[in-house]
Design an enzyme around this catalytic site. Sequence first.
Site, PDB file in Angstrom:
ATOM      1  CB  SER A 180       2.795   1.704   6.405  1.00 35.73           C
ATOM      2  OG  SER A 180       1.543   1.329   6.852  1.00 35.73           O
ATOM      3  CG  HIS A 238      -0.550   0.302   2.496  1.00 35.03           C
ATOM      4  ND1 HIS A 238      -0.232  -0.659   3.422  1.00 35.03           N
ATOM      5  CD2 HIS A 238      -0.319   1.478   3.105  1.00 35.03           C
ATOM      6  CE1 HIS A 238       0.156  -0.072   4.536  1.00 35.03           C
ATOM      7  NE2 HIS A 238       0.116   1.225   4.374  1.00 35.03           N
ATOM      8  CG  ASP A 248       0.307  -4.073   2.780  1.00 32.46           C
ATOM      9  OD1 ASP A 248       0.843  -3.563   1.777  1.00 32.46           O
ATOM     10  OD2 ASP A 248      -0.480  -3.457   3.517  1.00 32.46           O
TER      11      ASP A 248
HETATM   12  N1  ARG Z   1      -4.564   0.543   7.505  1.00 32.30           N
HETATM   13  C1  ARG Z   1      -3.277   0.550   6.907  1.00 32.30           C
HETATM   14  C2  ARG Z   1      -2.665   1.957   7.014  1.00 32.30           C
HETATM   15  O1  ARG Z   1      -3.132   2.794   7.683  1.00 32.30           O
HETATM   16  C3  ARG Z   1      -3.305   0.024   5.512  1.00 32.30           C
HETATM   17  C4  ARG Z   1      -3.961   0.875   4.489  1.00 32.30           C
HETATM   18  C5  ARG Z   1      -4.006   0.351   3.087  1.00 32.30           C
HETATM   19  N2  ARG Z   1      -4.894  -0.765   2.899  1.00 32.30           N
HETATM   20  C6  ARG Z   1      -6.209  -0.666   2.579  1.00 32.30           C
HETATM   21  N3  ARG Z   1      -6.905  -1.758   2.472  1.00 32.30           N
HETATM   22  N4  ARG Z   1      -6.793   0.484   2.362  1.00 32.30           N
HETATM   23  O2  ARG Z   1      -2.153   2.634   6.219  1.00 32.30           O
HETATM   24  N1  GLU Z   2      -1.090   1.368   7.570  1.00 31.04           N
HETATM   25  C1  GLU Z   2      -0.479   2.401   8.349  1.00 31.04           C
HETATM   26  C2  GLU Z   2       0.516   3.232   7.561  1.00 31.04           C
HETATM   27  O1  GLU Z   2       0.334   3.433   6.386  1.00 31.04           O
HETATM   28  C3  GLU Z   2       0.059   1.808   9.575  1.00 31.04           C
HETATM   29  C4  GLU Z   2      -1.077   1.486  10.410  1.00 31.04           C
HETATM   30  C5  GLU Z   2      -1.112   2.358  11.625  1.00 31.04           C
HETATM   31  O2  GLU Z   2      -1.668   3.453  11.595  1.00 31.04           O
HETATM   32  O3  GLU Z   2      -0.546   1.868  12.588  1.00 31.04           O
HETATM   33  O4  GLU Z   2       1.445   3.794   8.081  1.00 31.04           O
END
Ligand code: ARG
Ligand code: GLU
Length: 690
Positions: A624, A84, A221
């Site tokens: 991330s 991502h 990921d």
């Molecule tokens: N929650 C994760 C972060 O904050 C992954 C985001 C990307 N994945 C998604 N399914 N939208 O960035």
């Molecule tokens: N998916 C998040 C990022 O893009 C990390 C998830 C979080 O917020 O801990 O940094």
Amino acid sequence: MKRTVFFFLGLILAVLPAKADEGMWLPSLISQRIGDMQAKGFKLSAEDVYSVNQASLKDAVVLFGSGCTGELVSDEGLLLTNHHCGYGYIQKHSSVEHDYLKDGFWALNRGEELPNPGLTVSFLDRMDDVTALVLKGYDPSMTEAQRDSVVRANSSRLAAENADPSKGLTANVEALFYGNQYFLFVFRVFRDVRLVGAPPSSIGKFGGDTDNWMWPRHTGDFSIFRVYAGKDNEPADYSPDNVPYHPKKFFKISRAGVQEGDFTFVYGCPGSTQEYVMSEQVKYVSELSDPQKIALRTQRLDIQKKYMLQDQAVRIQYSSKNASVSNAWKKWQGEEKGIKKMHTVATKQAYEARFKEWAKGTEYDGLVERLGDIYARRNPTYLAYEYYNETVRTIEVVQFASAIVARLRSGNPTKDLIDSFFKDYYQPIDEEIFVAMMTSFDENVPDSFKPEFFKELLSEYGSVESCKDLVFRGTIFTDKEKVEALTPDDLEEVSKDPAYAMYAAFYDWYSNDLAPVIRETGEELRVANRDYMRAQMEFEKDRDFYPDANLTLRVAYGHVEGYSPYDAAYYHPVSTLKGIIEKDNPDIFDYNIPQVLRDIYAQGGHEDQPVCFLATNHTTGGNSGSPVINADGNLIGINFDRVWEGTMSDIVFDPEFCRNISLDIRYLLFVIDEIGHASYLFDEMVFADR
Ligand code: ARG
Ligand code: GLU
């Protein structure tokens, strides 16, 4: 005698609860934590983690782009981050014919690696406490404005002295603990970073937004890049003649796996937290800001989804946009719920009551009241501002018009902007979002805040629907050829375009009615929070404080552990390929795996292939792509998410629910080999024994 003492000591230690793994620590001060880290299993020294004299782990960690982390895993610049984090770049190289998002991408040799203009990776060269230098010339009799100009002048001087553009060195001074401390950060920024590999989204985004922020999780990921340098191994602009960068340090990869209880260490760049704010701010976030933003985004997501399901091309165009809208939307839901469940507002209020007692007669007397008063003046305006951001500023054609006009005014070329806008623009979505957002704006922003012109427009045209027609029928910004034909000579004419006029009118309203209040109260808050931070540190002398995250490099350590999300359930910390097959469903977009993965599984022997794991590391957005390291300093995973029940950790950390989610590095190896047939990449990796 001695034995009995040890026996009792053992008993006491056994019943004391393990200290929570809260905290995002500064690497250069890690010697203050290394004892605790070692007690919890870490086998390396402080110098191994961070050193300016020798290569250390920090030299293998980068800020990837401007909001993710990445890590080096070979002597030839090979870099791992999340799928991502690479998503936008993978998408830019994709089209209906070459759908790398859908099918994945694997460069078969260096010549096939794809350049990504604009993408940089930044290595931290060093960080230094420069508080004394930044405050040089300041004395307490000065006004806040005078202090500010001293800080600013000293900071720019320090940054300029320590930067060296010819070597790709940038420097900046960051305030920590709300300006009670200042650190200088010097980065080496590489500008030629190429895409090497990415799994198909059905692996790299497996579970999609359905599983995002959730456990059990089975997302592969990751994406792979390579850092290139000039022949002298220094940062250089993109050139076919550049060569792979030889880093000072890279991670060895551990295939030993993880077990519940194992030590874990996340090294990365967390973006932003607010652990020390007063109850009033927590109340604002959990009772006003989060719920309102969630409701607006629910509408936008529903509209995007509807059109994405109808048309393959629209799905590709809006996949990245949709993911970013959905991401914060789900996180806020966990944050709101977590804060309420932990009674954080009440806990903070009780803390503030004790603090007030203690502060009586000190310089901090009345401080909490002062903070409360600033928030009371600020928050209604701030809410209107957030509403403006989530409505007016999400209408794509309006934003595009403003960006083009800004380019024309500055005399800069517009072609790249025009191309990237129209590549991913679908007008029916924008029109429907316009109606939904402006209707909500009309219904929910209090009349006293609403701009006059908007009220007049509405009464003149009768409905939001007709306002939408006015904008979309009248604008030229939905017509690529017309936008391409614009020159700076057209500026006057273009300023009357309804999409631009809408942008300008709302921007004026924001600038005149909202921004001054936000700016002034922001200034007051900055000072009051600086005092409050310092006061809390005096009030709780024995507490270990870590600075709020600000995208600077941090160490978070913890251990592999599951959790109980609700009564009678326990989530084990390791997920496997078996779970992917359980979720697999060709009819559900998020769970439709590639046929090849089904075939491999059917051959047998892969049921226990680990995929992801949970740990107790304190992480946030920006982490991330961060390397997850074991007790021996080797790479066991890549951090990519948290569980939604724990997302309040940006404000308050609950050891019972706060878990970060990582990709198990062994799944990355499995996918590279079995799906990508790219095991030649293993030749440049180094595998550790442990
Ligand atoms: N929650 C994760 C972060 O904050 C992954 C985001 C990307 N994945 C998604 N399914 N939208 O960035
Ligand atoms: N998916 C998040 C990022 O893009 C990390 C998830 C979080 O917020 O801990 O940094």
